[in-house]
Design an enzyme around this catalytic site. Structure first.
Site, PDB file in Angstrom:
ATOM      1  N   ARG A  46      50.445  59.757  13.644  1.00 22.32           N
ATOM      2  CA  ARG A  46      49.064  60.021  13.177  1.00 22.32           C
ATOM      3  C   ARG A  46      48.430  59.139  11.747  1.00 22.32           C
ATOM      4  O   ARG A  46      47.556  58.118  12.114  1.00 22.32           O
ATOM      5  CB  ARG A  46      48.321  61.214  13.449  1.00 22.32           C
ATOM      6  CG  ARG A  46      47.133  61.704  13.063  1.00 22.32           C
ATOM      7  CD  ARG A  46      46.080  63.070  13.992  1.00 22.32           C
ATOM      8  NE  ARG A  46      47.135  64.059  13.111  1.00 22.32           N
ATOM      9  CZ  ARG A  46      47.040  64.487  12.211  1.00 22.32           C
ATOM     10  NH1 ARG A  46      46.825  64.038  11.059  1.00 22.32           N
ATOM     11  NH2 ARG A  46      48.764  66.064  12.367  1.00 22.32           N
ATOM     12  N   TYR A  98      24.468  49.002  22.766  1.00 20.14           N
ATOM     13  CA  TYR A  98      25.408  49.548  23.192  1.00 20.14           C
ATOM     14  C   TYR A  98      25.148  50.794  24.172  1.00 20.14           C
ATOM     15  O   TYR A  98      24.641  51.923  23.405  1.00 20.14           O
ATOM     16  CB  TYR A  98      27.242  49.803  23.536  1.00 20.14           C
ATOM     17  CG  TYR A  98      27.792  50.390  24.366  1.00 20.14           C
ATOM     18  CD1 TYR A  98      28.104  49.345  25.555  1.00 20.14           C
ATOM     19  CD2 TYR A  98      28.696  51.116  23.883  1.00 20.14           C
ATOM     20  CE1 TYR A  98      29.182  49.870  26.487  1.00 20.14           C
ATOM     21  CE2 TYR A  98      29.525  51.528  25.073  1.00 20.14           C
ATOM     22  CZ  TYR A  98      29.733  50.998  26.100  1.00 20.14           C
ATOM     23  OH  TYR A  98      30.773  51.290  26.676  1.00 20.14           O
ATOM     24  N   ASP A 170      28.580  45.203  15.408  1.00 22.58           N
ATOM     25  CA  ASP A 170      29.731  46.210  16.857  1.00 22.58           C
ATOM     26  C   ASP A 170      29.579  44.340  17.541  1.00 22.58           C
ATOM     27  O   ASP A 170      28.360  43.275  17.287  1.00 22.58           O
ATOM     28  CB  ASP A 170      28.726  46.730  17.748  1.00 22.58           C
ATOM     29  CG  ASP A 170      29.367  46.605  19.004  1.00 22.58           C
ATOM     30  OD1 ASP A 170      30.585  46.110  19.194  1.00 22.58           O
ATOM     31  OD2 ASP A 170      29.630  47.729  19.243  1.00 22.58           O
ATOM     32  N   LYS A 195      37.359  44.945  25.172  1.00 18.75           N
ATOM     33  CA  LYS A 195      36.673  43.619  26.123  1.00 18.75           C
ATOM     34  C   LYS A 195      37.743  42.190  25.373  1.00 18.75           C
ATOM     35  O   LYS A 195      38.958  42.421  26.073  1.00 18.75           O
ATOM     36  CB  LYS A 195      35.985  43.062  25.492  1.00 18.75           C
ATOM     37  CG  LYS A 195      34.810  45.193  25.042  1.00 18.75           C
ATOM     38  CD  LYS A 195      35.176  45.812  26.740  1.00 18.75           C
ATOM     39  CE  LYS A 195      34.851  46.558  26.911  1.00 18.75           C
ATOM     40  NZ  LYS A 195      33.431  47.034  26.239  1.00 18.75           N
TER      41      LYS A 195
HETATM   42  C1  LIG Z   1      32.653  48.787  25.531  1.00 22.30           C
HETATM   43  C2  LIG Z   1      32.534  48.894  24.291  1.00 22.30           C
HETATM   44  C3  LIG Z   1      32.130  49.376  23.690  1.00 22.30           C
HETATM   45  C4  LIG Z   1      32.810  51.075  23.451  1.00 22.30           C
HETATM   46  O1  LIG Z   1      34.079  50.625  23.510  1.00 22.30           O
HETATM   47  P1  LIG Z   1      35.020  51.284  24.649  1.00 22.30           P
HETATM   48  O2  LIG Z   1      36.749  51.092  24.597  1.00 22.30           O
HETATM   49  O3  LIG Z   1      34.501  51.567  26.018  1.00 22.30           O
HETATM   50  O4  LIG Z   1      35.247  52.329  24.110  1.00 22.30           O
HETATM   51  C5  LIG Z   1      31.119  49.644  22.203  1.00 22.30           C
HETATM   52  N1  LIG Z   1      30.509  48.354  22.166  1.00 22.30           N
HETATM   53  C6  LIG Z   1      29.858  47.138  22.989  1.00 22.30           C
HETATM   54  C7  LIG Z   1      29.603  46.003  22.767  1.00 22.30           C
HETATM   55  C8  LIG Z   1      30.738  47.698  24.383  1.00 22.30           C
HETATM   56  O5  LIG Z   1      30.662  46.594  25.254  1.00 22.30           O
END
Ligand SMILES: *Cc1c(COP(=O)(O)O)cnc(C)c1O
Length: 394
Positions: A46, A98, A170, A195
């Site tokens: 962890r 998001y 982000d 992503k």
């Molecule tokens: C998908 C996404 C998230 C969240 O990510 P997860 O891996 O689904 O928890 C946050 N910010 C953006 C811009 C995203 O496209």
């Protein structure tokens, strides 16, 4: 090392046991002490794990930060960063962030009294206008989802720093290949590695990257305290995915640009949203701030909801699915899928209507992608239907 070399070499070649070229998966919860009070650098997974550490060093190097934490999901990354703040702190967030970010900010306001104001960050004066003495951060997401609005990271970082606040970016939509927020003044970067960084649609993961020692100390405290660290196997997969990040992103962009240009000329398409098109209202800013325009394209169908549904149902290569950034092409209807949890008023304000379709353009042969869309967009002869796609909230 340059970025392309870093993707392949940073954080790896650390196996002192057998000199394996590829980072091993240390699938162990705990590590034997050498002697009382003496470890080989790891005691419990962890807190830290060698495979996770390899990914963290890699992502930190790609973003030009001093430290990163690899966590279970993008939302875990965002949640971790929210624990940098206290009751009574105020965060200013971009109005078209998001959906999951909006949901967790709403929850933290209710649970912990962290104040939040949403503002269209394209308008710098309106950002200045909502900053309060207790404003501790600007939450920046660019390009936005699904309309791909671009906001000025450098200008917003300057506004944040002038008021003693942090600039948080982000960077999921572009990855460090197309956007490097630290070079523009940001203090913290978050990623959904689900992503583009992983890029193969087989992992959910997240990362937080920082470029200051005090933020790094807090980050490692939180990673251990909150227990959101990513599993060794998932870290290994993301590290593997990142090795091809640069050529993948280039292939995504090349295809996205061709799809955007094709849609832009199509008689059954009303509007195309792609920052690489000169007609995009923030094209100049995107050119200045980014190293490329990314692989996401949104467009409005010039037709009824039945015709929009026809397009969504008629594609064969594009899969009707949420998420983005994988090698395969996906098609999504934001109103009933990714943005279903938004109230109709907020959707309307954000410019998301029933005609809007979002594409995550994959790296297949571009001719197949364009033929697929072209076939689906020939809806003039279709029989109208009243069945709608199921509404799901993710
Ligand atoms: C998908 C996404 C998230 C969240 O990510 P997860 O891996 O689904 O928890 C946050 N910010 C953006 C811009 C995203 O496209």
């Amino acid at each position: 090392m340059r970025l392309k070399t870093k993707t392949i070499h940073c954080g790896v070649e650390k196996d002192s046991a057998y000199n394996s070229v590829i980072t091993p998966i240390y699938q162990s919860s705990t590590f034997r002490f050498e002697d009382v009070g003496q470890t080989k650098g790891y005691d419990y997974s962890r807190t830290a794990n060698p495979t996770r550490k390899a990914l963290e060093e890699n992502i930190a190097a790609l973003e030009g930060g001093i430290a990163a934490a690899a966590v279970a999901t993008g939302m875990a990354a965002i949640t971790t960063v929210l624990h940098f703040f206290h009751t009574g702190d105020h965060i200013v967030c971009t109005h078209d962030c998001y959906g999951g970010t909006e949901r967790i900010l709403r929850t933290y306001r209710e649970l912990f009294g962290i104040e939040i104001t949403y503002v269209d960050m394209r308008d710098l004066a309106s950002v200045e206008a909502v900053i309060q003495p207790n404003t501790k951060a600007l939450w920046i997401e660019t390009p936005s989802n699904p309309l791909l609005n671009i906001i000025d990271i450098r200008a917003l970082s300057e506004i944040a720093h002038a008021r003693g606040a942090l600039a948080i970016v982000d960077n999921t939509f572009l990855s460090p290949v197309h956007q490097r927020p630290f070079e523009l003044g940001a203090d913290i970067i978050v990623h959904s590695t689900t992503k583009y960084l992983n890029g193969h649609s087989d992992v959910v993961g997240g990362a937080v990257v920082v470029n200051r020692r005090d933020l790094a100390d807090r980050l490692f405290f939180l990673q251990n305290a909150l227990g959101q660290g990513a599993s060794p196997f998932d870290c290994w997969l993301v590290l593997r995915g990142i090795k091809t990040l640069v050529p993948r992103i280039k292939a995504h962009e090349e295809n996205a640009r061709a799809v955007a240009e094709f849609l832009d000329r199509h008689p059954n398409v009303l509007r195309v949203y792609y920052p690489g098109l000169t007609s995009h209202p923030n094209h100049e800013l995107a050119k200045r701030q980014q190293h490329g325009f990314g692989g996401m394209v949104s467009f409005e169908v010039d037709g009824s909801i039945e015709e929009v549904n026809h397009v969504l149902r008629s594609v064969n290569i594009f899969a009707l699915a949420e998420s983005l950034g994988g090698i395969e092409s996906l098609i999504c209807h934001p109103q009933t899928m990714t943005h279903a949890s938004m109230t109709p008023e907020r959707r309307e304000k954000a410019g998301i209507n029933e005609r809007l379709i979002r594409l995550s353009v994959g790296i297949e042969d571009i001719n197949d992608l364009i033929e697929d869309l072209d076939r689906a967009l020939r809806f003039k002869t279709i029989v109208p239907t009243s069945t709608r796609p199921a509404v799901v909230e993710v």
